[in-house]
Enzyme design. Structure first.
Site, PDB file in Angstrom:
ATOM      1  N   TYR A 183      50.090  45.444  35.221  1.00  0.00           N
ATOM      2  CA  TYR A 183      51.417  45.928  34.823  1.00  0.00           C
ATOM      3  C   TYR A 183      51.874  45.237  33.537  1.00  0.00           C
ATOM      4  O   TYR A 183      52.414  45.874  32.626  1.00  0.00           O
ATOM      5  CB  TYR A 183      52.442  45.706  35.942  1.00  0.00           C
ATOM      6  CG  TYR A 183      53.833  46.111  35.515  1.00  0.00           C
ATOM      7  CD1 TYR A 183      54.179  47.461  35.429  1.00  0.00           C
ATOM      8  CD2 TYR A 183      54.782  45.152  35.157  1.00  0.00           C
ATOM      9  CE1 TYR A 183      55.435  47.848  34.992  1.00  0.00           C
ATOM     10  CE2 TYR A 183      56.039  45.533  34.712  1.00  0.00           C
ATOM     11  CZ  TYR A 183      56.365  46.884  34.634  1.00  0.00           C
ATOM     12  OH  TYR A 183      57.613  47.251  34.195  1.00  0.00           O
ATOM     13  N   LYS A 202      34.665  25.833  41.962  1.00  0.00           N
ATOM     14  CA  LYS A 202      35.488  26.726  42.770  1.00  0.00           C
ATOM     15  C   LYS A 202      35.489  26.197  44.190  1.00  0.00           C
ATOM     16  O   LYS A 202      34.559  25.500  44.608  1.00  0.00           O
ATOM     17  CB  LYS A 202      34.869  28.131  42.744  1.00  0.00           C
ATOM     18  CG  LYS A 202      35.824  29.244  43.065  1.00  0.00           C
ATOM     19  CD  LYS A 202      36.555  29.745  41.845  1.00  0.00           C
ATOM     20  CE  LYS A 202      37.504  30.863  42.208  1.00  0.00           C
ATOM     21  NZ  LYS A 202      38.183  31.455  41.063  1.00  0.00           N
TER      22      LYS A 202
END
Ligand code: NAD
Length: 352
Positions: free
Chosen positions: A191, A80
């Site tokens: 969503y 990362k």
């Protein structure tokens, strides 16, 4: 901070600090483990208030990527990057180019993709300085359209299959018709997950901090809007955290009435012990880094510049089988699912 001795360090192979005074870049790239392949992970740009905070974050996130890629059977390691700065005010093409040169200096041991504070376009700019980038390919979708490198649709698709696995295992059904699901956070992933659930016949309750996101879910999916604090105690079958981390904690656990916790948010358990407490209450937990791996699975298929969509989708949908294996082993060994996921990942990335 003491680095080598800290819990987050956990035998990282390499941690590199980069500075470019001309562009103002200050960045850290952490490579946790490359036993399975080069370390792939996002680049986060965040206005950390201290260097310690930035170091801790990059170490924790990079270690997490090793586990996520290993449990998903990807030939990738964990790494990362963090850029210390405000993504809205400090980001310039010069700074992103300097980041590209930093990534390039690691010679392909680390491959950079999007994270909080970096967009597909940002990674494309970084890619002007290095080939070691991912998550930027425009892809043909099954519906015939094109989508950008945004991993959210893949994450949501994988999470949908993961949620189905948990429902099958705990509630004994493949049929989502009438299933009651509370979705916390209806943003990019939440969503899309809610939409797939709606199309499969589930009944939805949603919370969010943004009115427009709530209205979209209510208007297009018939979801019932609930207050941010009311989402935990609903009488539903599934609680799907798709917003923040640490939402399973001492305060929320006693409120939960769902039989299944299955959602896409990262770091859902405030502490590891909360996995055991969920188990003790008879609630099945789909470990976060297993169920939300769709995005990284998808990205892994675009390495080398080509993209085998059918293979990528089949791999994302394989989250179903990985979770069933974890649930079965958890029951057989009497250990919480989050611990079993860690064991499975470690078996796959540690050298024999
Ligand atoms: P996003 O920002 O698009 O969506 C998060 C949503 O949660 C937003 O709509 C936000 O308003 C809402 N939210 C914030 N605080 C809330 C609260 N207290 N209560 C209810 N809603 C709240 O982010 P995303 O990309 O959809 O990611 C969602 C989660 O999934 C994050 O935890 C992320 O780390 C994780 N995740 C995302 C991906 C990906 O591909 N995008 C991959 C793996 C994991």
């Amino acid at each position: 901070m003491a680095v080598f001795g800290s819990r987050a360090f956990d035998n990282h192979e390499q941690v590199a600090f980069f500075c470019d005074p001309d562009s103002g870049l200050r960045a850290i790239i952490a490579i946790h483990n490359t036993n399975r392949g080069p370390a792939l992970g996002g680049c986060r740009m965040w206005p950390y208030t201290s260097e310690d905070e930035a170091i801790r974050d990059v170490l924790r996130l990079s270690r997490g990527m090793t586990y996520k890629s290993a449990v998903s059977n990807l030939n990738l390691g964990g790494g990362k990057a963090v850029i210390i700065g405000n993504a809205r005010t400090d980001k310039t093409p010069e700074l992103l180019h300097a980041m590209g040169r930093a990534v390039h200096r690691l010679g392909g041991r680390y491959i950079v993709a999007e994270d909080v504070g970096t967009s597909v376009e940002d990674i494309r700019i970084i890619g002007e300085q290095t080939a070691h980038v991912a998550g930027i390919l425009d892809k043909q979708t099954r519906a015939g359209g094109i989508r950008s490198g945004d991993p959210s649709p893949a994450t949501a698709h994988g999470a949908f299959f993961g949620l189905r696995a948990a429902v099958k295992y705990k509630l004994g059904t493949d049929d989502l018709q009438g299933l009651k699901v509370a979705v916390q956070g209806v943003g990019n992933v939440g969503y899309r997950l809610a939409k797939q659930l709606h199309e499969a016949g589930a009944k939805l309750w949603v919370s969010d901090i943004y009115e427009d996101n709530l209205l979209r879910a209510a208007e297009t999916l018939g979801a019932t809007i609930v207050g941010a604090d009311d989402i935990y105690g609903l009488d539903v079958d599934v609680f799907a955290p798709c917003a923040l981390g640490a939402v399973i904690n001492d305060a929320t656990l006693p409120q939960l009435r769902a039989k299944v916790v299955a959602g896409a948010a990262n770091n859902q358990l405030s502490e590891d012990r909360h996995g055991k407490e969920l188990m003790g209450r008879g609630i099945l937990y789909a470990p976060d880094y297993v169920i939300n791996a769709g995005g990284i699975i998808d990205i892994s298929y675009e390495r080398g510049g080509s993209y085998d969509r059918d293979a990528a989708v089949a791999h994302m949908e394989g989250i179903y089988d990985t979770l069933i294996e974890i649930f079965e082993r958890s029951a057989a060994e009497g250990l919480p699912t989050n611990l079993i996921a860690d064991f499975v990942a470690e078996e796959r990335f540690r050298k024999k």
